[in-house]
Motif scaffolding. Sequence first.
Motif, PDB file in Angstrom:
ATOM      1  N   GLU A  32      -4.540   5.262   3.390  1.00 52.71           N
ATOM      2  CA  GLU A  32      -6.030   5.003   3.246  1.00 52.71           C
ATOM      3  C   GLU A  32      -6.010   3.638   2.439  1.00 52.71           C
ATOM      4  O   GLU A  32      -7.071   2.855   2.945  1.00 52.71           O
ATOM      5  CB  GLU A  32      -6.683   6.033   2.241  1.00 52.71           C
ATOM      6  N   GLU A  33      -5.221   3.474   1.492  1.00 52.46           N
ATOM      7  CA  GLU A  33      -5.110   2.221   1.187  1.00 52.46           C
ATOM      8  C   GLU A  33      -4.769   0.855   2.091  1.00 52.46           C
ATOM      9  O   GLU A  33      -5.472  -0.025   2.037  1.00 52.46           O
ATOM     10  CB  GLU A  33      -4.127   2.190  -0.136  1.00 52.46           C
TER      11      GLU A  33
ATOM     12  N   GLU B 277      -4.802   0.596  13.684  1.00 50.50           N
ATOM     13  CA  GLU B 277      -6.007  -0.206  13.033  1.00 50.50           C
ATOM     14  C   GLU B 277      -5.473  -1.766  13.105  1.00 50.50           C
ATOM     15  O   GLU B 277      -6.113  -2.750  13.248  1.00 50.50           O
ATOM     16  CB  GLU B 277      -6.134   0.304  11.679  1.00 50.50           C
TER      17      GLU B 277
ATOM     18  N   LEU C 138      -5.409   0.991   5.155  1.00 50.60           N
ATOM     19  CA  LEU C 138      -6.531   0.774   5.985  1.00 50.60           C
ATOM     20  C   LEU C 138      -7.556  -0.021   5.359  1.00 50.60           C
ATOM     21  O   LEU C 138      -8.163  -1.029   5.880  1.00 50.60           O
ATOM     22  CB  LEU C 138      -7.417   2.118   6.636  1.00 50.60           C
ATOM     23  N   GLN C 139      -7.826   0.189   3.973  1.00 49.53           N
ATOM     24  CA  GLN C 139      -8.614  -0.730   3.169  1.00 49.53           C
ATOM     25  C   GLN C 139      -8.181  -2.180   3.238  1.00 49.53           C
ATOM     26  O   GLN C 139      -8.891  -3.137   3.294  1.00 49.53           O
ATOM     27  CB  GLN C 139      -8.905  -0.302   1.942  1.00 49.53           C
ATOM     28  N   LEU C 140      -6.773  -2.313   3.018  1.00 54.08           N
ATOM     29  CA  LEU C 140      -6.195  -3.844   3.013  1.00 54.08           C
ATOM     30  C   LEU C 140      -6.404  -4.468   4.391  1.00 54.08           C
ATOM     31  O   LEU C 140      -6.624  -5.519   4.335  1.00 54.08           O
ATOM     32  CB  LEU C 140      -4.937  -3.753   2.401  1.00 54.08           C
ATOM     33  N   THR C 141      -6.205  -3.622   5.510  1.00 50.67           N
ATOM     34  CA  THR C 141      -6.410  -4.155   6.970  1.00 50.67           C
ATOM     35  C   THR C 141      -7.799  -4.707   7.338  1.00 50.67           C
ATOM     36  O   THR C 141      -7.990  -5.606   7.998  1.00 50.67           O
ATOM     37  CB  THR C 141      -5.783  -3.207   7.869  1.00 50.67           C
ATOM     38  N   LYS C 142      -8.821  -4.080   6.516  1.00 54.79           N
ATOM     39  CA  LYS C 142     -10.290  -4.589   6.773  1.00 54.79           C
ATOM     40  C   LYS C 142     -10.549  -5.777   5.930  1.00 54.79           C
ATOM     41  O   LYS C 142     -11.530  -6.397   6.345  1.00 54.79           O
ATOM     42  CB  LYS C 142     -11.113  -3.186   6.286  1.00 54.79           C
ATOM     43  N   LYS C 143      -9.781  -6.116   4.887  1.00 53.60           N
ATOM     44  CA  LYS C 143     -10.053  -7.151   4.130  1.00 53.60           C
ATOM     45  C   LYS C 143      -9.149  -8.296   4.276  1.00 53.60           C
ATOM     46  O   LYS C 143      -9.574  -9.403   3.992  1.00 53.60           O
ATOM     47  CB  LYS C 143      -9.792  -6.734   2.521  1.00 53.60           C
TER      48      LYS C 143
ATOM     49  N   ALA D 168       0.697  -1.202  -0.163  1.00 53.12           N
ATOM     50  CA  ALA D 168      -0.148   0.027   0.027  1.00 53.12           C
ATOM     51  C   ALA D 168       0.910   1.406  -0.041  1.00 53.12           C
ATOM     52  O   ALA D 168       2.002   1.297   0.789  1.00 53.12           O
ATOM     53  CB  ALA D 168      -0.955  -0.044   1.436  1.00 53.12           C
TER      54      ALA D 168
END
Length: 106
Positions: A35-36, A67, A38-43, A31
Amino acid sequence: MLKALVVDDEEDICEVLSETLREMGFQTSTAMTGEEALQLTKKNEWDLCMVDMRLATAVTGLDVIKEVRTRWPKAVVIAMTGYVDLGLQQETQKLGVSGYFGKPDD
């Protein structure tokens, strides 16, 4: 297979670290923005996260580490920086990072 996330706003650093981690047997993702990341940590679940502390984005490396710690408390987290900042280093230690490394200037 172990999964690693490399977060850095410098593409060449992402490439070098990802290649090194792949050679060590990790499946890697990168990443270049907070922001990118954070998206990857959610997925995804991560075993190892290497995070640049001074990202050139609104979401900081510290935000990313917080996070990761919330979602994946057992993940090994390595903080990286090209700047000396003892306050930031102490903050990452409170979050239980496994290492805090200075990046080379070049």
